[in-house]
Scaffold this motif. Structure first.
Motif, mmCIF file in Angstrom:
data_model
loop_
_atom_site.group_PDB
_atom_site.id
_atom_site.type_symbol
_atom_site.label_atom_id
_atom_site.label_comp_id
_atom_site.label_asym_id
_atom_site.label_seq_id
_atom_site.Cartn_x
_atom_site.Cartn_y
_atom_site.Cartn_z
ATOM 1 N N PHE A 47 9.228 5.461 34.938
ATOM 2 C CA PHE A 47 10.616 5.078 35.302
ATOM 3 C C PHE A 47 11.464 6.107 34.561
ATOM 4 O O PHE A 47 11.080 6.789 34.076
ATOM 5 C CB PHE A 47 10.363 3.579 34.979
ATOM 6 C CG PHE A 47 10.867 3.527 34.171
ATOM 7 C CD1 PHE A 47 9.187 2.790 33.186
ATOM 8 C CD2 PHE A 47 12.081 2.804 33.453
ATOM 9 C CE1 PHE A 47 9.937 2.095 31.763
ATOM 10 C CE2 PHE A 47 11.790 2.099 32.536
ATOM 11 C CZ PHE A 47 11.117 1.947 31.173
ATOM 12 N N ASN A 48 12.895 5.648 35.457
ATOM 13 C CA ASN A 48 14.091 6.293 35.298
ATOM 14 C C ASN A 48 13.719 8.372 34.890
ATOM 15 O O ASN A 48 14.020 8.234 33.087
ATOM 16 C CB ASN A 48 14.559 5.806 33.619
ATOM 17 C CG ASN A 48 14.904 4.058 34.307
ATOM 18 O OD1 ASN A 48 14.535 3.574 35.149
ATOM 19 N ND2 ASN A 48 15.515 3.213 32.894
ATOM 20 N N SER A 49 13.654 7.948 35.863
ATOM 21 C CA SER A 49 13.417 9.668 35.339
ATOM 22 C C SER A 49 13.810 10.721 37.052
ATOM 23 O O SER A 49 14.361 10.698 37.111
ATOM 24 C CB SER A 49 11.790 10.208 36.009
ATOM 25 O OG SER A 49 10.802 8.818 35.134
ATOM 26 N N PHE A 62 10.445 13.077 32.757
ATOM 27 C CA PHE A 62 9.520 11.932 33.208
ATOM 28 C C PHE A 62 9.287 10.392 31.928
ATOM 29 O O PHE A 62 9.352 11.685 31.232
ATOM 30 C CB PHE A 62 8.362 12.111 33.766
ATOM 31 C CG PHE A 62 8.533 11.932 35.703
ATOM 32 C CD1 PHE A 62 9.691 12.600 36.121
ATOM 33 C CD2 PHE A 62 7.264 11.514 36.273
ATOM 34 C CE1 PHE A 62 9.612 13.213 37.450
ATOM 35 C CE2 PHE A 62 7.160 11.741 38.086
ATOM 36 C CZ PHE A 62 8.636 12.780 38.384
ATOM 37 N N ARG A 63 10.724 9.976 32.122
ATOM 38 C CA ARG A 63 10.154 8.960 31.298
ATOM 39 C C ARG A 63 9.038 8.249 30.991
ATOM 40 O O ARG A 63 8.410 7.837 32.472
ATOM 41 C CB ARG A 63 11.455 7.714 31.626
ATOM 42 C CG ARG A 63 10.775 6.749 30.153
ATOM 43 C CD ARG A 63 12.356 5.725 30.408
ATOM 44 N NE ARG A 63 12.072 4.079 29.525
ATOM 45 C CZ ARG A 63 13.071 3.265 28.256
ATOM 46 N NH1 ARG A 63 13.582 3.973 29.407
ATOM 47 N NH2 ARG A 63 12.385 2.781 28.177
ATOM 48 N N VAL A 64 7.802 8.223 30.226
ATOM 49 C CA VAL A 64 6.139 7.972 30.026
ATOM 50 C C VAL A 64 6.307 7.005 28.960
ATOM 51 O O VAL A 64 6.124 7.355 27.982
ATOM 52 C CB VAL A 64 5.043 9.296 30.189
ATOM 53 C CG1 VAL A 64 4.337 8.245 29.636
ATOM 54 C CG2 VAL A 64 6.012 10.328 31.236
ATOM 55 N N TYR A 107 14.010 8.851 25.907
ATOM 56 C CA TYR A 107 13.917 7.450 27.039
ATOM 57 C C TYR A 107 15.204 7.884 28.173
ATOM 58 O O TYR A 107 16.155 8.550 27.799
ATOM 59 C CB TYR A 107 13.806 6.114 27.085
ATOM 60 C CG TYR A 107 15.343 5.295 26.685
ATOM 61 C CD1 TYR A 107 14.317 5.004 25.322
ATOM 62 C CD2 TYR A 107 16.157 5.140 26.787
ATOM 63 C CE1 TYR A 107 15.425 4.229 24.613
ATOM 64 C CE2 TYR A 107 17.134 4.706 26.374
ATOM 65 C CZ TYR A 107 16.693 4.263 24.785
ATOM 66 O OH TYR A 107 17.136 3.032 23.757
ATOM 67 N N ASP A 108 15.294 7.308 29.031
ATOM 68 C CA ASP A 108 16.481 7.685 30.412
ATOM 69 C C ASP A 108 16.679 9.199 30.505
ATOM 70 O O ASP A 108 17.894 9.433 30.062
ATOM 71 C CB ASP A 108 17.376 6.661 30.156
ATOM 72 C CG ASP A 108 17.141 5.146 30.347
ATOM 73 O OD1 ASP A 108 16.340 5.362 30.536
ATOM 74 O OD2 ASP A 108 17.499 4.549 30.047
ATOM 75 N N PRO A 109 15.692 10.243 30.959
ATOM 76 C CA PRO A 109 16.107 11.432 30.836
ATOM 77 C C PRO A 109 16.870 11.903 32.200
ATOM 78 O O PRO A 109 17.366 11.393 33.199
ATOM 79 C CB PRO A 109 14.896 12.351 30.821
ATOM 80 C CG PRO A 109 14.125 11.518 31.397
ATOM 81 C CD PRO A 109 14.740 10.247 31.086
ATOM 82 N N ALA A 304 12.883 -1.610 37.820
ATOM 83 C CA ALA A 304 12.484 -2.944 37.286
ATOM 84 C C ALA A 304 11.933 -2.117 35.959
ATOM 85 O O ALA A 304 10.515 -3.108 35.437
ATOM 86 C CB ALA A 304 11.470 -3.559 38.255
ATOM 87 N N ASP A 305 12.656 -0.969 35.660
ATOM 88 C CA ASP A 305 11.459 -0.680 34.583
ATOM 89 C C ASP A 305 10.011 -0.432 34.541
ATOM 90 O O ASP A 305 9.730 -0.095 33.722
ATOM 91 C CB ASP A 305 11.932 -0.959 33.182
ATOM 92 C CG ASP A 305 13.538 -1.475 31.864
ATOM 93 O OD1 ASP A 305 13.726 -0.327 33.636
ATOM 94 O OD2 ASP A 305 13.997 -1.273 31.239
ATOM 95 N N THR A 306 9.552 0.051 35.621
ATOM 96 C CA THR A 306 8.157 0.030 36.007
ATOM 97 C C THR A 306 7.865 1.492 37.290
ATOM 98 O O THR A 306 6.577 1.696 36.468
ATOM 99 C CB THR A 306 7.377 -1.779 36.233
ATOM 100 O OG1 THR A 306 8.247 -2.721 35.625
ATOM 101 C CG2 THR A 306 5.676 -1.037 36.536
#
Ligand code: BMA
Length: 337
Positions: A47-49, A62-64, A107-109, A304-306
């Motif tokens: 998510f958040n990518s 990507f945030r993995v 995270y959150d790139p 949804a952080d998913t």
């Protein structure tokens, strides 16, 4: 097209027209989410990518999150901006001398092209959460630069060009947990190493509640004839926790710490199941945009952080929305020093 803009455009990006009768400024992709749960062996969530057009295709950072829930950054490749092949290894960062320099978590790139280089900005571990910064030209070698700011800080976003000869970065002061406050600030640098001339850009608040707790930058701002079009996230704390929505503002072209327009209403709030149900419910978190020459915009956001989800709008829709629903908040229009 009503408003002129200057941005690297991409004529092969995904886009769907606004559904008939729909009256909001942003509309979701009809087949959302584009990346679902457990997308790869050993990967629980992406998510958040962020992504950019690259050599006629797309490349993403990507945030993995693996099955320890620790977030890392991985490259992803796509021909259509919808179906992605995610690499099996995390990005391997080196320092400026070529020695390994990998973050414990990342995270959150955000991924921003400036001239002929691509910059990754993310939340990194630096005795607590802070901003990490790296550059690449070929998506093979990733050189990590000095961490721009002291901890604690998140939501670092570079502008896509220098302004008055200086790189500009938005950031959001944090604490070392799930921060319950936070305005957006702007810092400048001539060399991406020493940052200063810190300015306050926008405060959380306003007459409504959706952005009353904290705000944070989203995708790289888009340069329009009116000013820098900024999509950001705003957060409310209710009795079940945080709710993340998307907002829109326009910053002064030469002094982006001055807010010219800021919409009082969110442009998107969690509504669909993939936004309201997940690892962290009620989150829409924009990290990246693509733009074509007609001013269509594809927004990539975490849900949804998913999940990774996609939504569409246009430059005209967002600029008009910001102007027509403008509400001055606090000292947002000041230079901010
Ligand atoms: C923020 C960040 C984001 C996340 C959001 C909602 O603090 O950690 O990655 O999407 O919280 O959980």
């Amino acid at each position: 097209m009503k408003y002129k803009f200057t941005a690297e455009t991409c004529d092969y990006m995904p886009f769907e027209a606004k559904p008939e009768g729909y009256d909001r400024p942003i509309w979701r992709y009809s087949k959302n989410p584009i990346i679902k749960r457990n997308p790869l062996k050993g990967v629980a969530r992406i998510f958040n990518s962020a992504l950019v057009p690259y050599n006629g295709e797309f490349i993403g950072v990507f945030r993995v999150e693996d099955e320890t829930s620790l977030p890392h950054l991985r490259l992803a490749h796509s021909k259509d901006g919808i179906h992605f092949t995610v690499e099996e290894e995390n990005i391997n960062f080196v320092d400026e001398e070529g020695k390994p320099y990998n973050p414990y978590y990342a995270y959150d790139p955000r991924l921003v092209k400036i001239e002929d280089e691509y910059f990754i900005i993310w939340c990194t571990e630096f005795y607590g959460p802070a901003i990490g910064l790296a550059k690449t030209k070929d998506f093979k070698t990733f050189v990590r630069l000095e961490n721009p700011f002291l901890p604690f800080n998140r939501n670092g976003v570079l502008f896509p060009r220098k302004i008055n000869g200086e790189y500009k970065m938005l950031s959001r002061i944090s604490d070392n947990g799930h921060t319950k406050f936070g305005d957006i600030f702007l810092s400048s640098s001539k060399d991406l190493k020493y940052w200063g001339c810190h300015r306050h850009v926008m405060e959380s608040g306003g007459s409504g509640w959706w952005q009353s707790l904290k705000i944070g930058g989203g995708p790289a701002p888009i340069e329009t004839e009116v000013g820098w079009l900024m999509i950001y996230h705003g957060v409310i704390l209710n009795c079940n926790g945080f709710v993340y929505s998307m907002g829109v503002a326009i910053l002064d072209k030469d002094e982006p710490s001055k807010v010219l327009y800021r919409a009082k209403y969110y442009v998107m709030t969690p509504e669909e199941d993939y936004e309201t149900v997940g690892f962290v419910p009620n989150v829409v978190f924009p990290c990246s945009t693509l733009i074509d020459k007609e001013g269509h915009i594809a927004i990539y956001y975490g849900a949804a952080d998913t999940y990774v989800a996609l939504a569409f709008t246009t430059i005209d829709e967002l600029v008009d929305f910001a102007i027509n629903n403008h509400e001055g908040v606090g000292r947002d229009r000041d230079l901010g020093r």
